[in-house]
Write a protein that holds these residues in place. Sequence first.
Motif, PDB file in Angstrom:
ATOM      1  N   PRO A   1       0.841  -1.203   0.000  1.00 24.93           N
ATOM      2  CA  PRO A   1       0.000   0.000   0.000  1.00 24.93           C
ATOM      3  C   PRO A   1       0.874   1.249   0.000  1.00 24.93           C
ATOM      4  O   PRO A   1       1.885   1.306   0.727  1.00 24.93           O
ATOM      5  CB  PRO A   1      -0.784  -0.120   1.312  1.00 24.93           C
ATOM      6  N   ASN A   2       0.519   2.225  -0.814  1.00 24.46           N
ATOM      7  CA  ASN A   2       1.397   3.400  -0.980  1.00 24.46           C
ATOM      8  C   ASN A   2       0.593   4.624  -1.353  1.00 24.46           C
ATOM      9  O   ASN A   2      -0.587   4.535  -1.700  1.00 24.46           O
ATOM     10  CB  ASN A   2       2.443   3.121  -2.060  1.00 24.46           C
ATOM     11  N   GLU A   3       1.267   5.755  -1.277  1.00 21.45           N
ATOM     12  CA  GLU A   3       0.682   7.027  -1.702  1.00 21.45           C
ATOM     13  C   GLU A   3       1.622   7.683  -2.716  1.00 21.45           C
ATOM     14  O   GLU A   3       2.004   8.851  -2.581  1.00 21.45           O
ATOM     15  CB  GLU A   3       0.460   7.946  -0.495  1.00 21.45           C
ATOM     16  N   ILE A   4       2.007   6.932  -3.728  1.00 19.37           N
ATOM     17  CA  ILE A   4       2.941   7.437  -4.740  1.00 19.37           C
ATOM     18  C   ILE A   4       2.328   8.657  -5.437  1.00 19.37           C
ATOM     19  O   ILE A   4       1.129   8.680  -5.747  1.00 19.37           O
ATOM     20  CB  ILE A   4       3.306   6.343  -5.768  1.00 19.37           C
ATOM     21  N   ALA A   5       3.139   9.674  -5.656  1.00 19.60           N
ATOM     22  CA  ALA A   5       2.683  10.869  -6.377  1.00 19.60           C
ATOM     23  C   ALA A   5       2.452  10.509  -7.844  1.00 19.60           C
ATOM     24  O   ALA A   5       3.227   9.737  -8.437  1.00 19.60           O
ATOM     25  CB  ALA A   5       3.713  11.974  -6.257  1.00 19.60           C
ATOM     26  N   ASP A   6       1.400  11.054  -8.416  1.00 13.83           N
ATOM     27  CA  ASP A   6       1.064  10.747  -9.816  1.00 13.83           C
ATOM     28  C   ASP A   6       2.233  11.030 -10.748  1.00 13.83           C
ATOM     29  O   ASP A   6       2.467  10.284 -11.706  1.00 13.83           O
ATOM     30  CB  ASP A   6      -0.159  11.566 -10.261  1.00 13.83           C
ATOM     31  N   TYR A   7       2.977  12.103 -10.455  1.00 16.89           N
ATOM     32  CA  TYR A   7       4.058  12.485 -11.372  1.00 16.89           C
ATOM     33  C   TYR A   7       5.257  11.538 -11.325  1.00 16.89           C
ATOM     34  O   TYR A   7       6.169  11.653 -12.138  1.00 16.89           O
ATOM     35  CB  TYR A   7       4.510  13.939 -11.163  1.00 16.89           C
ATOM     36  N   HIS A   8       5.281  10.590 -10.382  1.00 23.57           N
ATOM     37  CA  HIS A   8       6.349   9.575 -10.346  1.00 23.57           C
ATOM     38  C   HIS A   8       5.943   8.259 -11.010  1.00 23.57           C
ATOM     39  O   HIS A   8       6.784   7.388 -11.216  1.00 23.57           O
ATOM     40  CB  HIS A   8       6.761   9.272  -8.899  1.00 23.57           C
ATOM     41  N   LYS A   9       4.654   8.082 -11.324  1.00 18.35           N
ATOM     42  CA  LYS A   9       4.155   6.753 -11.711  1.00 18.35           C
ATOM     43  C   LYS A   9       4.763   6.233 -13.009  1.00 18.35           C
ATOM     44  O   LYS A   9       5.188   5.075 -13.088  1.00 18.35           O
ATOM     45  CB  LYS A   9       2.625   6.780 -11.806  1.00 18.35           C
ATOM     46  N   GLU A  10       4.801   7.065 -14.034  1.00 18.67           N
ATOM     47  CA  GLU A  10       5.346   6.611 -15.322  1.00 18.67           C
ATOM     48  C   GLU A  10       6.794   6.175 -15.167  1.00 18.67           C
ATOM     49  O   GLU A  10       7.225   5.139 -15.691  1.00 18.67           O
ATOM     50  CB  GLU A  10       5.220   7.727 -16.368  1.00 18.67           C
ATOM     51  N   TRP A  11       7.559   6.959 -14.426  1.00 13.69           N
ATOM     52  CA  TRP A  11       8.974   6.642 -14.146  1.00 13.69           C
ATOM     53  C   TRP A  11       9.088   5.338 -13.357  1.00 13.69           C
ATOM     54  O   TRP A  11       9.898   4.466 -13.684  1.00 13.69           O
ATOM     55  CB  TRP A  11       9.592   7.809 -13.382  1.00 13.69           C
ATOM     56  N   ALA A  12       8.237   5.195 -12.329  1.00 18.14           N
ATOM     57  CA  ALA A  12       8.274   3.986 -11.495  1.00 18.14           C
ATOM     58  C   ALA A  12       7.927   2.743 -12.323  1.00 18.14           C
ATOM     59  O   ALA A  12       8.545   1.685 -12.160  1.00 18.14           O
ATOM     60  CB  ALA A  12       7.318   4.137 -10.313  1.00 18.14           C
ATOM     61  N   ASP A  13       6.954   2.886 -13.223  1.00 19.29           N
ATOM     62  CA  ASP A  13       6.589   1.744 -14.077  1.00 19.29           C
ATOM     63  C   ASP A  13       7.755   1.346 -14.983  1.00 19.29           C
ATOM     64  O   ASP A  13       7.984   0.155 -15.228  1.00 19.29           O
ATOM     65  CB  ASP A  13       5.357   2.098 -14.933  1.00 19.29           C
ATOM     66  N   GLN A  14       8.483   2.320 -15.462  1.00 20.05           N
ATOM     67  CA  GLN A  14       9.653   2.036 -16.295  1.00 20.05           C
ATOM     68  C   GLN A  14      10.735   1.322 -15.473  1.00 20.05           C
ATOM     69  O   GLN A  14      11.383   0.386 -15.960  1.00 20.05           O
ATOM     70  CB  GLN A  14      10.212   3.333 -16.883  1.00 20.05           C
ATOM     71  N   ILE A  15      10.928   1.762 -14.219  1.00 19.99           N
ATOM     72  CA  ILE A  15      11.898   1.097 -13.333  1.00 19.99           C
ATOM     73  C   ILE A  15      11.504  -0.364 -13.139  1.00 19.99           C
ATOM     74  O   ILE A  15      12.341  -1.276 -13.219  1.00 19.99           O
ATOM     75  CB  ILE A  15      11.969   1.818 -11.959  1.00 19.99           C
ATOM     76  N   ALA A  16      10.209  -0.600 -12.896  1.00 20.23           N
ATOM     77  CA  ALA A  16       9.719  -1.963 -12.682  1.00 20.23           C
ATOM     78  C   ALA A  16       9.940  -2.820 -13.923  1.00 20.23           C
ATOM     79  O   ALA A  16      10.274  -4.014 -13.819  1.00 20.23           O
ATOM     80  CB  ALA A  16       8.239  -1.924 -12.311  1.00 20.23           C
ATOM     81  N   ASN A  17       9.773  -2.209 -15.081  1.00 19.80           N
ATOM     82  CA  ASN A  17       9.931  -2.918 -16.350  1.00 19.80           C
ATOM     83  C   ASN A  17      11.393  -3.316 -16.610  1.00 19.80           C
ATOM     84  O   ASN A  17      11.671  -4.338 -17.234  1.00 19.80           O
ATOM     85  CB  ASN A  17       9.414  -2.031 -17.482  1.00 19.80           C
ATOM     86  N   ASP A  18      12.326  -2.471 -16.105  1.00 20.87           N
ATOM     87  CA  ASP A  18      13.755  -2.662 -16.410  1.00 20.87           C
ATOM     88  C   ASP A  18      14.521  -3.441 -15.354  1.00 20.87           C
ATOM     89  O   ASP A  18      15.701  -3.745 -15.547  1.00 20.87           O
ATOM     90  CB  ASP A  18      14.430  -1.288 -16.577  1.00 20.87           C
ATOM     91  N   ASN A  19      13.890  -3.723 -14.202  1.00 16.66           N
ATOM     92  CA  ASN A  19      14.630  -4.310 -13.085  1.00 16.66           C
ATOM     93  C   ASN A  19      13.856  -5.449 -12.431  1.00 16.66           C
ATOM     94  O   ASN A  19      12.625  -5.445 -12.399  1.00 16.66           O
ATOM     95  CB  ASN A  19      14.904  -3.242 -12.010  1.00 16.66           C
ATOM     96  N   GLU A  20      14.605  -6.407 -11.872  1.00 12.70           N
ATOM     97  CA  GLU A  20      14.029  -7.415 -10.983  1.00 12.70           C
ATOM     98  C   GLU A  20      14.072  -6.825  -9.577  1.00 12.70           C
ATOM     99  O   GLU A  20      15.152  -6.613  -9.012  1.00 12.70           O
ATOM    100  CB  GLU A  20      14.844  -8.708 -11.043  1.00 12.70           C
TER     101      GLU A  20
END
Length: 487
Positions: free
Chosen positions: A423-442
């Motif tokens: 559960p989190n309160e990630i800021a909307d402006y970080h989401k696209e970046w975070a999704d890219q991190i998830a895509n590129d890393n284990e």
Amino acid sequence: MMATAVDKFVDLIIKSDSPYSEVDRIYVTNLIFRLIGDGKGNETDDEDPVDLANDLVDLAIEHEKIEDSITNREILEDQLMDLLTPIPSKVNSLFWNKYNDAPKEATDYFYNLSQKNDYIKTRAIAKNISYETKTEYGNLEITVNLSKPEKDPKAIAAAGKAKATSYPVGPLAIENEGYLGRLGYAARSNHRVIRMMIGGQPWGFQYSPYAYFGEHAIFLNQKHVPMAINNQTFINLADIIRQLPHYFVGSNADLPIVGGSLLAQDHYQGGRHSFPMMKAPIDRKVDLGVDGLDAGIVKWPMATIRLASEDSTKVIAAANRIFLSWKEYSDESVDIRAYTDGTRHHTVTPIARMDGDKFVMDIVLRDNQTSAEYPDGIFHPHKDVQHIKKENIGLIEVMGRAILPARLKTEMKEVEKYLVGKPNEIADYHKEWADQIANDNEINDQNVEDVVNREVGLVFSRVLEDAGVYKWDAKGQAAFDKFISQV
């Protein structure tokens, strides 16, 4: 040793380089009572000057000498620390006497004094987050700045009602030395400035209270004149290095957007720190036609020319030639324009230091244009990285040390939770970046913090690339060589 905070603080004052001795004990005690009210309070285990000063501030509130607020506490604490601090003439005398033995002895004395009397806020600075990230340009230094004090709600409320004042004229004016402070303006009772001549003119040398790196020094013109980059700048930087050869010194750019600084007051920054840019290698040498001068393009995201010689006058002359040429230079093929509608866009960020027997100056080319596509600046952090860094890229960051906003401490923790499915309160402006991190890393609970730290560092690398006027591709470097050839 058990004693009251008042007695312990009086002992510290008498043992310090302050003007007071044992015969002044009663007088000094009464000086403290003037500030905190009569009464020594209870015995305390505290020994550190900062802890004792805080105890005395608590007594002042108890005695109803001051109201309990951030501003009142800061002003009174600095007044108490001022009693521990030699007067400016004594500090200057001690500094220059030690300088005659060795410049480093003088700066060691002044730096230690500025820490002991809590002018340099060492406890606040210790809260900052700091780590390194490996990039193609070497290890970049990432810091999240948590040391700046919180805003006083009373100061914010009073700001609209406050009577306008022009004294001191700004935070880097020499008149801040010993200034009491007020709502919305920093207390400086314990502040001291070393007087020195730079380039034949009177300047001051002080430390930054919220240091961004080791021995973070500020050199300020005693005249209240705006920042300007010109030949005198290069002469002044060389003169500072001649006097303090164990320090580096540099100037922020003198234009908005690329300035990253207080443009209203002429000043430089320096200190003892080896920045990533200083460690960056020369990508290719260039010939500026000056015997005894080494010159080259640095492998660095921002367009940087390194000049080095045992003769500083050759470096100064070459730096000025580059600056004057860049000031008027345009190359539409890579979006570089010296002027639009009569407004100048080009300046440089120069940084000077010694490297062995050689005087070295790095000249970083800056351009502050804006456009419809890049309204914040063509050579400024672009929109897709502004969720991490949107502020101007100034001298310190040019050299590879990121000063990131305090908001990132909590925001990155929410990004970490998001990445591991908590559960989190990630800021909307970080989401696209975070999704890219998830895509590129284990990613798992054990490595998520390291991954996010690394990705923040890589964003900062991109920030510097955005601010670079010549990109590290074939087109950009060919354009850089074209500029060099006409210098």
